[in-house]
Design an enzyme around this catalytic site. Sequence first.
Site, PDB file in Angstrom:
ATOM      1  N   HIS A 165     -41.322  34.853  -8.692  1.00 31.11           N
ATOM      2  CA  HIS A 165     -40.998  34.075  -7.495  1.00 31.11           C
ATOM      3  C   HIS A 165     -40.393  32.715  -7.876  1.00 31.11           C
ATOM      4  O   HIS A 165     -39.385  32.295  -7.304  1.00 31.11           O
ATOM      5  CB  HIS A 165     -42.242  33.862  -6.643  1.00 31.11           C
ATOM      6  CG  HIS A 165     -42.601  35.035  -5.776  1.00 31.11           C
ATOM      7  ND1 HIS A 165     -42.981  36.242  -6.293  1.00 31.11           N
ATOM      8  CD2 HIS A 165     -42.620  35.178  -4.420  1.00 31.11           C
ATOM      9  CE1 HIS A 165     -43.240  37.090  -5.305  1.00 31.11           C
ATOM     10  NE2 HIS A 165     -43.015  36.471  -4.159  1.00 31.11           N
ATOM     11  N   HIS A 214     -50.608  33.290 -10.270  1.00 34.01           N
ATOM     12  CA  HIS A 214     -49.851  32.864 -11.443  1.00 34.01           C
ATOM     13  C   HIS A 214     -50.526  31.672 -12.109  1.00 34.01           C
ATOM     14  O   HIS A 214     -51.057  30.792 -11.430  1.00 34.01           O
ATOM     15  CB  HIS A 214     -48.424  32.459 -11.069  1.00 34.01           C
ATOM     16  CG  HIS A 214     -47.457  33.596 -11.043  1.00 34.01           C
ATOM     17  ND1 HIS A 214     -47.116  34.310 -12.179  1.00 34.01           N
ATOM     18  CD2 HIS A 214     -46.751  34.152 -10.027  1.00 34.01           C
ATOM     19  CE1 HIS A 214     -46.251  35.254 -11.846  1.00 34.01           C
ATOM     20  NE2 HIS A 214     -46.019  35.178 -10.548  1.00 34.01           N
TER      21      HIS A 214
END
Length: 254
Positions: A165, A214
């Site tokens: 992303h 993440h």
Amino acid sequence: MTAPLSPLHPALLAEGADARGVVPGDVRHPPWLLISGAALGLTILIVGAVGALIGGGWELAVDRAIMLWTRHGNAHGVPIGPRWVRAAMIDITALGGVTILTLVTAIAVGFLALKRLWLTMLLVIGGTVSGAIAVSIAKLLVARPRPEIIDHLVTVSSASFPSGHATNSAIVYLTLATLIMQIVPGRVVRGYILCTAALLVVAIGCSRVYLGVHWPSDVLTGWGVGALWALMWWAVGAWVRLRRAGRSLLHPGE
């Protein structure tokens, strides 16, 4: 006698002046190919170095500290901030997903085609498609597991490094911004375009850490790689425009 049209006159842009190397007069012209090569080299170096460290079991203490902070220090704690922040972060993170980025790119390509800005269109396609492929390869090579230190607020399945992303959003939004800046006159307008894209990329990266999917180092690396990738294509675009315009790279003022 009719005065000649400015290179940035809407009539010329509508006729595809972009492909003829039109560059706003107040854009500076450094050695673009050198910048492009340096950006690509630095990108490879960053991914290779950090990937090798991760593969060797390297882990940043600050990664753990930041992720636990987002849960008030408790692995299974409630996310920091008001309740609406969680919903907002899920919405923001979607802006960096494959579906939205593909739609944004397709819409931009369609608009550029309608305006007959063929060079910018091809650069956008080349930059975004090659960037997506590079990110997928990096994920496969490093294969870093997703963080399990806190609960995930969204479902994920792919590898963690680099953040897809964060990297892909930087590649798409920053590449679009920097290439469009090359055909838009006015420093204020160009500054607005770049700042908007940068803020969007930062928000998407932060949302990935907040959602617990993440490590911060995944996002930081993704930001750096995506920005360098955009810089590389920006430099390539500028070099091609100046070549088409018949300008000298060694003496841009001539």
